[in-house]
Design a protein around this motif. Structure first.
Motif, mmCIF file in Angstrom:
data_model
loop_
_atom_site.group_PDB
_atom_site.id
_atom_site.type_symbol
_atom_site.label_atom_id
_atom_site.label_comp_id
_atom_site.label_asym_id
_atom_site.label_seq_id
_atom_site.Cartn_x
_atom_site.Cartn_y
_atom_site.Cartn_z
ATOM 1 N N PHE A 9 0.838 -1.204 0.000
ATOM 2 C CA PHE A 9 0.000 0.000 0.000
ATOM 3 C C PHE A 9 0.871 1.251 0.000
ATOM 4 C CE2 PHE A 9 -2.336 3.488 1.830
ATOM 5 C CZ PHE A 9 -3.578 3.400 1.211
ATOM 6 N N TYR A 10 1.885 1.276 0.867
ATOM 7 C CA TYR A 10 2.803 2.418 0.886
ATOM 8 C C TYR A 10 3.499 2.582 -0.464
ATOM 9 C CZ TYR A 10 2.419 3.103 5.951
ATOM 10 O OH TYR A 10 1.959 3.376 7.217
ATOM 11 N N TYR A 13 0.862 4.128 -2.840
ATOM 12 C CA TYR A 13 0.399 5.453 -2.420
ATOM 13 C C TYR A 13 1.460 6.510 -2.702
ATOM 14 C CZ TYR A 13 -1.942 9.104 0.217
ATOM 15 O OH TYR A 13 -2.572 10.280 0.565
ATOM 16 N N SER A 16 2.073 7.414 -6.282
ATOM 17 C CA SER A 16 1.162 8.462 -6.768
ATOM 18 C C SER A 16 1.689 9.842 -6.401
ATOM 19 C CB SER A 16 -0.250 8.251 -6.195
ATOM 20 O OG SER A 16 -0.328 8.574 -4.822
ATOM 21 N N SER A 74 -10.095 5.346 -0.933
ATOM 22 C CA SER A 74 -9.349 4.996 -2.141
ATOM 23 C C SER A 74 -10.272 4.886 -3.348
ATOM 24 C CB SER A 74 -8.602 3.675 -1.926
ATOM 25 O OG SER A 74 -7.683 3.765 -0.858
ATOM 26 N N TRP A 104 -8.730 11.303 -1.106
ATOM 27 C CA TRP A 104 -7.354 10.802 -1.171
ATOM 28 C C TRP A 104 -6.577 11.166 0.092
ATOM 29 C CZ3 TRP A 104 -2.568 13.523 -2.602
ATOM 30 C CH2 TRP A 104 -1.513 12.657 -2.915
ATOM 31 N N LEU A 108 -4.274 8.138 3.943
ATOM 32 C CA LEU A 108 -2.972 7.832 4.536
ATOM 33 C C LEU A 108 -2.954 7.889 6.067
ATOM 34 C CD1 LEU A 108 -0.052 7.027 4.044
ATOM 35 C CD2 LEU A 108 0.521 9.465 3.888
ATOM 36 N N TYR A 164 -3.765 5.036 -8.923
ATOM 37 C CA TYR A 164 -4.864 5.092 -7.954
ATOM 38 C C TYR A 164 -5.660 3.788 -7.949
ATOM 39 C CZ TYR A 164 -3.759 10.027 -7.649
ATOM 40 O OH TYR A 164 -3.107 11.223 -7.460
ATOM 41 N N ILE A 167 -3.670 1.478 -5.786
ATOM 42 C CA ILE A 167 -3.866 1.812 -4.370
ATOM 43 C C ILE A 167 -5.134 1.143 -3.848
ATOM 44 C CG2 ILE A 167 -4.419 3.683 -2.756
ATOM 45 C CD1 ILE A 167 -2.652 5.516 -4.475
ATOM 46 N N SER A 171 -5.374 -1.807 -0.933
ATOM 47 C CA SER A 171 -6.124 -1.581 0.312
ATOM 48 C C SER A 171 -7.053 -2.745 0.630
ATOM 49 C CB SER A 171 -6.927 -0.278 0.218
ATOM 50 O OG SER A 171 -8.041 -0.422 -0.658
#
Length: 382
Positions: A9-10, A13, A16, A74, A104, A108, A164, A167, A171
Motif C-alpha cells: 500500500f505504501y 500510495y 502516486s 481509495s 485521497w 494515509l 490510484y 492503491i 487496500s
C-alpha cells in the motif's frame, strides 16, 4: 503482521505522490495556467487535508473500521480523479481536485494508524515498512521524468489514474485489526490539545511543511528554467528519496541512540540549510545534489520522529485523530499555506527570496520545538 501487504500500500500510495508532487505543476503549466493559478490549484489539494483527515479520523476512531475507511477513500478518490479528463477550465479543475483530494487525503493517516496497530509493541519497525513508500516514490519519479520528456505532460493523468487503481487494490488486501481502548488510557481530546508540548508540536509541523511550499510547487519548473532536462530533474527528485530510504533503514538504530527530540531539532536545522542552497546556488549542480541528500533530514527524519511523537501523545481511542491532526495541520494547512505564498512570491520576489522565506520558517519551527517539544518525562527513545 502482514508486512508485504502493508508495504505494498505504501509503495503505490507514494508512487502516486511521485507523479503528483514533482510533475503536476508541469501538467498545469502545459494547460496554460499562470504561476499564481498553479500555486492556488496545488494549495487546494493541500487545503483539503485540513478537514478531510480529521473527519475520517473521527469516523474511524468511533467505528473501529479503519481499513473500511481506507478502502472507501481509495475508491472515491479514484472515481473523482476521472473528472480531470473532462475539466477544461480553472474552476472545473479546481472542483475536481477538491473532490479527489478530499478522499485521497483521508486515506494515509488512517492507514498509518492501522499499520502502527498491526505492529503492536514493535513500532520501531514502522520505518522498515514505510521505506517501501519511498521506493515507490523513487520508481515513479525516475520513470516519469524521461517519459514526460518524450511524450509530454499530457501522459501524466493517465499514469496517475492507473496508480490510484493499484492503491485501491492494495487496500483490499490489508486485514482489519480489532481495536481495544482501555479506559485508563482515555484523556479528553480538549485536554490533550491544551498541552503546550502538543500545541508546539503542531505549530512546528505546520511551519516545516509551509517551508516545503516552494519546493513541492515550483522545484521542477525552477530547475527547467535553470537549463536542466526533465530526466535529470527526475533523477534529482529520486536522489532525495533515496536518501530518505537510507534514513528509514537506520532509524530504528538512530532513535535509541540520540532520542526523538535531538533528531527532531537536527531535522529543522538541516532543512533550513537545504532551502538556502537551492535558492542561492541553482547553477551549482554539486550543491543541488547535496541539497537533495538533505531530504533525508527534511522529510525522512522529520516524518519518522513526528509519527512517533503523535503516536506517543495521542493514545487509545484518540490514536487515529492524532495521525489525522498531524496530516491536516502539517501537510494540509502547512502545505496549503506554503503553496499559496510560493505562488504569490515566485514571479515578483524571485526564487532566492522565496526559498529564504522557506528557510526562515524552518528556523522558526526549530526555535518552537527546542522550547517546548519532547522535554517532559516519559518521551520514548524509540
Amino acid at each position: 503482521m502482514p508486512y508485504w501487504r502493508l508495504s505494498s500500500f505504501y509503495l503505490f500510495y507514494f508512487a502516486s505522490l511521485g507523479a503528483l508532487v514533482p510533475y503536476w505543476s508541469l501538467y498545469l503549466k502545459s494547460l496554460g495556467f499562470s504561476s499564481l493559478e498553479i500555486g492556488e490549484l496545488v494549495a487546494l489539494v493541500m487545503a483539503t487535508k485540513i478537514v478531510s483527515p480529521n473527519l475520517w479520523g473521527w469516523i474511524a476512531d468511533h467505528t473501529g473500521k479503519r481499513m473500511q475507511v481506507v478502502r472507501l477513500g481509495s475508491l472515491l478518490a479514484l472515481v473523482c480523479f476521472i473528472g480531470v479528463f473532462y475539466a477544461e477550465t480553472y474552476w472545473r479543475l479546481a472542483l475536481v481536485m477538491v473532490g479527489f483530494s478530499f478522499f485521497w487525503n483521508a486515506v494515509l493517516p488512517q492507514f498509518e494508524s492501522a499499520t502502527l496497530r498491526h505492529l503492536g509493541d514493535d513500532t520501531h519497525r514502522y520505518s522498515m515498512i514505510r521505506l517501501w513508500g519511498s521506493i515507490g516514490f523513487i520508481l515513479s519519479v525516475a520513470a516519469l521524468g524521461p517519459l514526460l520528456e518524450h511524450y509530454g505532460a499530457g501522459l501524466l493523468p493517465w499514469v496517475m489514474l492507473g496508480i490510484y487503481l493499484l492503491i485501491l487494490i492494495s487496500s483490499l488486501l490489508v486485514p482489519e485489526r480489532p481495536e481495544i481502548h482501555p479506559q485508563h488510557e482515555h484523556v479528553p481530546l480538549g485536554e490533550l490539545l491544551r498541552r503546550p508540548a502538543i500545541l508546539a508540536l503542531l505549530a512546528a509541523c505546520f511551519l516545516m511543511q509551509a517551508g516545503h511550499g516552494p519546493y513541492y510547487t515550483f522545484y521542477t519548473i525552477y530547475m527547467e528554467v535553470q537549463g536542466y532536462g526533465r530526466t535529470l530533474i527526475g533523477g534529482m527528485w529520486a536522489l532525495g528519496v533515496v536518501a530518505e530510504v537510507g534514513v528509514f533503514m537506520v532509524m530504528h538504530r538512530l532513535t535509541p541512540r540520540y532520542g526523538l527530540r535531538a533528531l527532531f531539532l537536527m531535522a529543522f536545522a538541516l532543512t533550513s540549510v537545504r532551502w538556502l542552497i537551492i535558492g542561492l546556488f541553482p547553477q551549482q549542480l554539486p550543491l543541488l545534489l547535496f541539497a537533495q541528500l538533505l531530504h533525508a533530514a527534511s522529510f525522512g527524519v522529520f516524518h519518522a520522529v513526528a509519527v512517533a511523537f503523535f503516536h506517543h501523545y495521542f493514545r487509545g481511542r484518540h490514536h487515529g485523530k492524532g495521525q489525522a491532526f498531524y496530516s491536516s495541520v502539517s501537510f494540509g494547512a502547512g502545505g496549503a499555506f506554503g503553496s499559496y505564498y510560493a505562488g504569490l512570491m515566485w514571479d515578483g520576489a524571485g526564487a532566492a527570496l522565496t526559498y529564504a522565506v522557506a528557510a526562515g520558517l524552518s528556523l522558526l519551527a526549530l526555535v518552537i520545538a527546542a522550547r517546548w517539544v519532547g522535554r517532559e518525562e516519559g518521551v520514548p527513545r524509540v
